[in-house]
Structure formats: C-alpha cells, structure tokens
Design an enzyme around this catalytic site. Sequence first.
Site, short mmCIF file in Angstrom:
data_model
loop_
_atom_site.label_atom_id
_atom_site.label_comp_id
_atom_site.label_asym_id
_atom_site.label_seq_id
_atom_site.Cartn_x
_atom_site.Cartn_y
_atom_site.Cartn_z
N HIS A 64 0.86 -1.18 0.00
CA HIS A 64 0.00 0.00 0.00
C HIS A 64 0.90 1.22 0.00
CE1 HIS A 64 -3.67 -2.35 0.89
NE2 HIS A 64 -2.83 -3.13 1.54
N ARG A 66 0.64 5.31 -0.31
CA ARG A 66 -0.52 6.15 0.05
C ARG A 66 -0.74 7.29 -0.92
NH1 ARG A 66 -2.98 2.33 2.95
NH2 ARG A 66 -1.96 1.89 4.94
N ASN A 96 -6.31 1.02 -2.98
CA ASN A 96 -7.11 1.74 -1.98
C ASN A 96 -6.47 3.07 -1.61
OD1 ASN A 96 -5.03 0.41 -0.62
ND2 ASN A 96 -6.21 0.13 1.25
N ASP A 154 -8.72 -4.80 -2.33
CA ASP A 154 -8.05 -5.10 -1.06
C ASP A 154 -8.25 -4.03 -0.01
OD1 ASP A 154 -6.11 -6.80 0.49
OD2 ASP A 154 -5.15 -4.85 0.62
N HIS A 181 -9.21 -9.91 -0.73
CA HIS A 181 -9.02 -9.81 0.72
C HIS A 181 -10.18 -10.61 1.32
CE1 HIS A 181 -8.51 -7.14 4.47
NE2 HIS A 181 -9.61 -7.83 4.70
N HIS A 234 -2.81 -12.32 1.63
CA HIS A 234 -2.42 -12.46 3.04
C HIS A 234 -3.19 -13.53 3.85
CE1 HIS A 234 -5.82 -9.75 3.22
NE2 HIS A 234 -5.11 -8.68 2.94
N ASP A 307 2.35 -6.94 2.36
CA ASP A 307 1.19 -6.15 2.81
C ASP A 307 1.67 -4.87 3.52
OD1 ASP A 307 -1.39 -5.31 3.20
OD2 ASP A 307 -1.88 -6.78 4.75
N HIS A 311 1.41 3.81 8.16
CA HIS A 311 0.51 4.70 8.90
C HIS A 311 1.35 5.69 9.68
CE1 HIS A 311 -3.20 2.59 8.05
NE2 HIS A 311 -2.64 1.45 8.37
#
Lengths: 432, 321
Positions: A64, A66, A96, A154, A181, A234, A307, A311
């Site tokens: 991911h 961002r 996403n 996902d 997912h 995952h 994965d 954050h």
Amino acid sequence: MRPILLQGGRVIDPSRDVDGAADVLIQDGKIASVGRGLTAPDGAIVRNVKGKVVTPGLVDLHVHLREPGNEDEETVASGARAAAAGGFTAICAMPNTDPVTDNQAAVGFIVRQSGRAGLARVHPIGAVSIGQKGERLAEFGEMVSAGAVAVSDDGKPVVSSHLMRTALEYARTFNIPVADHCEDPALAAGGVMHEGLVSTRLGLKGIPAAAEEIMVARDVLLAELTGGHVHLCHMSARGSVAIIREAKERGIRVTAEVTPHHLTLTDYACEEYDTHAKMNPPLREAADVAALRGALKDGVIDCIASDHAPHAYDEKEAAFDDAPFGIVGLETAFAVAYSELVQGGVLSLPELLRRMSTEPARIFGLPGGTLAPGAPGDVCVLDVNGVWIVDPTRFHSKSRNTPFAGRTVTGRAALTVVAGKVVHDAGAGAAR
Amino acid sequence: MTASSIVGKDLTGLEHMTPEQIRLILDTAEPFKEVSERLIKKVPALRGKTIVNLFFEASTRTRVSFEFAEKRLSADTVNVAATGSSVSKGETLVDTARNLEAMRIDMVVIRHPSSGAAEFLGNRIDSNVINAGDGQHEHPTQGLLDLLTIRDKHGKIEGLKVCLVGDVLHSRVARSNLWGLTKLGAEVAVCGPWTLLPRGITELGVKVFGRIEEAIEWADVLNVLRLQLERMEKGFIPSVREYYRVFGVTPERLERSPKAITIMHPGPMNRGVEIDSRVADGPHSVILDQVTNGVAVRMAVLYLLAGGRAELADAAKRGSE
C-alpha cells in the site's frame, strides 16, 4: 548506462534451478550472461560479491503506497525507495488510495510516478469495483492498457458473490488475476484481533478464523465456476490452507500469498495492547503459523507478500480499538523471512527466494523473477551474513509502524539493480 | 516522578497482580470501612494530592464511589466527563493525558470504552492511573470490592464456589472477578448462553454451565451480571423475555438448592431480566454491601498507590500518620 558485472557471488536463480558460484553481467538494462570467469566490458561497474548471494530481484505483490491521498504516510517514490532498500525490484500497489485507483487515468498516474522515481518498479493494481464500493465493475480493460497487472478491492472484501463471479470472468478476458481480501464482513464486524484466548483476556473483539475461511472457500468455488484466476491475499488461518490445498488438487486456478508477520508472530504479540501488532487479517495462533509455514514449503501457498501498510506514528499511538490496521514490511520482509524460515530450518534459501521472486513474478505475469539471459536486469545482491537490529528510524519508508522494532535479524540487501541501474547500494548509502 | 508503590504505579487490572498484592488491598480496606461510618467522614491521608476522575463513559455508581473515596481521604478532585469537553472535540487520549499531566496532577481515575485505555494512559504519564473500567477488559476495583464482600460474608474466599452468571463476553466485571477469585483460591464457573461466553473461556480454568439450574446446584455465590439491553438488538439473545425464563435468577430456582446462596450484582440491575426483585431484595443479597465496600476498597487503592503503607492505614484513618 554502464554495464554491471557482479563477480564471484553465489548465484541462486530459482526460475532455472541454478545455485552455484558464478558471475552475472547486466548490460543494456538486461541480463546479458551468467557464468564463470566473465570478462568485464569497457566501462563496466565491477563488483566483487564473493560471500554474497546474487538472485533475481525480489517481487512483492501486495503493498500500500498512500499516493494519491495520504502522501504524508508514503508516496510512490518513498515506497519504491523502501522497496529497493529491502531488495525488491518490483512491487504491486493496491488501489485503496484516495481517490481509489479505479480507472485508466489513476492507473497511469501510478505508472508515471514510478517512472519519475526510477527506483523499484511499481506496478499498479486496479480496483475491482468503482470506488471499491462493491457495486459496479471498474474498467479492467482500460486499466490493463494503462499498466494494471491485477485487480483487487483489497482492504475490503468483494462481498457480493455475484460481483466476484463477474470480476473473475471479466478479468479472464484480460488474463489478469482477481486478488481478494478474504473476510466475511458480518463475522469480522468490529473485530480488532484474532478471536481466541488472548482476545478474551484483553477484552478485545475478535475476528474468527472462519471469517477468512468462508471467503476463501467461496472464492475457490467461484474460480472453479468461472475458470478465472483468483489470488488470495495475506492468508492467516490454517483452515484456509486446507481449502487451498484441496482446490489446487482439483486443478482450480487459485494462488495465495502470506506475509512475513503471519509466518512469524501470533496473537500473543497483541499483549499489552501493542497497536503495532494490529493488522487485518489478524495475527493468529501457533498452529496457524505452523500450517502457513508448511503450506509455503510445499507450494500450497505460492509466495510471500509484505502487505506493506504505512501509517503515521500518531495514528498508532492510540487505544487498540482506535488504531488503524497494518504495518510496514518492505524493509524487513527478507530479513524476517530469512532469519525465521531459512535459519529456522523451514525453507532452504533457494526455496525462500523462489517464494519471494520467481513465483510472485509468475503469478501476476510480471517481468523479472529470473536471471535468464535477455530478462530484465532486475537483480538483488543479498548479504545473508549481515546481522542487524531493526531500527525504524532508519527506514526509507515514510512510516515506522512495525512490530519488529528492536529485533535482531540476519540478511539484508547489499545491492539492488533495476533495469540495469543501481537503485540501492548499502555500501554507498542511498542511491537516487 | 511518582514512585512505584507496593501495589505498583497503576491499577489497571487484577490479571497481573499477585495474590499477596490483592490481599494487601483487601486488608487495607478493612480499617477504611469505619471512616465512612463516622459523623465526620474525613481523614487527611491524601491531603494535598490532586486527582482527576476522567470518565469517557457515563457512570454514576463508580464515579460517585471514587469521588467519595477521594474526598474522605482529603484529596482535591476534579471530574472530567467526555461529553462537552475537549475529548468530544476530537482530542486524542494521549493529548488529554499530556494536558492533565502538564497541570501537575497526582492521580487519574479513568473509565474508557476502549479495552487497554488505562494501560495506555499509565504507560505514558507519570501520575498513578486507576482503571475504573476499560472497554470489556477489566474493572479491577469492582473485582476487589466483590472479593471483599465475599470475604465479609463467608469469612474466606479460598475453596468457595463462585459462579458468574450472564453476559461474560462483554463484561469487564467478569474478567476482574475471574482473575481475583482464582488467584485467591476460589473455584470459578460461568453460566450463560454460549452467545454471551467468550472464546477460550474454558482454557482459563473455569467451569461452564449452560443451565442456571446446574449453576445454582453447584455454587456458594452467584455474581449476576447486568444484561445490557443492546445485546438483544445485536442478536446475541432472541429476547429479554426468554432470557429471564431460561437464565433469570428467581426465588423458585434458588429454593431448590439446600444452601443459602449469596447473591451479588455489580449494578445497575435490570430487575425482572437477569435477576428477580425478590432475589435482589432478599435475605441472601449482598448487593448494597458491595456498594458500601466499594468506597472502602477505593480508599485503600488510592492510599496504597499514593505510597501509603498498609500497616499505617489504621493510623492514617485516625489522622495521625
């Protein structure tokens, strides 16, 4: 571009079952030759890599980044930089983002940002449904033309079985997999960790393993129905492993990935409400870890994917219920897997590299994953004797959220080459 | 920097306490009981200490009990409720904590809807932190006052058979009771529909009764948990009516036991749902004793965390420490 000659390393190329001392010559962005006593062309960069492992660059099907939306947490460039530092030459970015990567323009943006960064290759994954809302199919054809290598919603499961069926059929038209997912949202609702003894003690709402297993079983059945290729993201539960094993025996087109953390940690990592152990799917029990390791060994699970989920630090600095799911993984994936699986006696090094390079490249049909002459010059030199302590403040990723901080691990990327260009050189510091 | 007391810096739960620490708190509560019976209900043990009662969830009984305990020990107290404060304006828990700390407080009593919130706070501020209930995790002072009440009634805890009845899954009271009781040598059982019992409960060394009749036959003490009515809305039970019919603690059911079973309830009660009024108000109910003991137990916890020594509690209550 100067040719690169890597001399005297242990060359492991799982795509051709090669494991032995050899030189590797990369020229014009491609693998030129692999063999003993190669001579350096004029102007070549010559590196003595004796004692190190030369292998196809690592490939991560599940990260991911961002961008667009949360560039303070990660960008395509910072993610590609972290990937290169972790030995990855290609990573696949989940859609996403904000806005969701659900159309050709958004896919093209990721491709352009990847090109500008010029580090690890970033392959976009398009959304299954517009806005990841689970209602209408996104335009797979145009997204594939723009560079998408797979489709996935996902972060969210594809809840509607009808939509999943349609996605598998439509994706088959373009020969791409649908990555799912697997999570039954009603069973998982409100859950923040694995449902079991530890969640009971901590008073946290659990996510039962069945929430994953139900969707794994459904996806397998829909892959059988449609002839489409489903890729299961995952995997975390031993029950899922049993379903995939049976599906593969029946010849259903299913592939699956597992993360380094699901292979090494259990729900006990959530003790003391450590939000760095909060991820979805959750860390499960020792029996699940054992089953996942066995499945990776015998190929029921095809590959390792990180994965990588960045954050901001202050988002994880919260009560367990309130913290977001996910951890970063690009810069620890190989070391954690090597230390736990190879040094732990689960896999040989060639087996691990197969699961981190050749197989993931094959699953999504990506260039790379091989040192065959003529293949892209995507190569990684691994120092498998290098012992280091995970220090998140030294990550190239913009985020620091990892449960492995402070852990002593073995193995790291010494040199990462993408399309014949050095994008990471541990000896020379950051290459830009 | 607050020095760690004999019971630790914080009281976040009973799970990680030793039996000795738990007994020490119960023993320290004994002399404090008498303070509340006096005409002038005040001793100077915590004079000059500043305590914040930080309640992110509605509470009457627990908040008032803590406040009485603090005031009867002469502490200065401030109540912060989540509604209408900076908390409801989106301030994070860690910022709330740091701001309180910046005002140089000595202790925080926290109730929060998230499990682990008290531990989170305790790990980040120097003040003592007391958990007044965190999510579905623990409510340690409730567990302690339940232990004290059982000990008062039966003269011991070891060897007693105590059954927690009802919504164990969502109950922080149940968890604190379970740890406290097992550490002090009681036999613990739970009784309720399987939808309201947590996964792995049998691995914690407790018996499980699916039928209230079996629990009554077995138990010396029933601790009847509150059934929150939203459990029905969320589908854990089909109806409150059926719950009462199947699991309600009624005089008719209790009469079948040869023993006089002690009846406890952490409150607030749903009369006619988990407990029949005739049982709640009956001769074997110690429900109001629990409330009385709550103040004494909380005085003991505050006193010990502030660094008070158990053997001086008697002197402290006389105001001559």
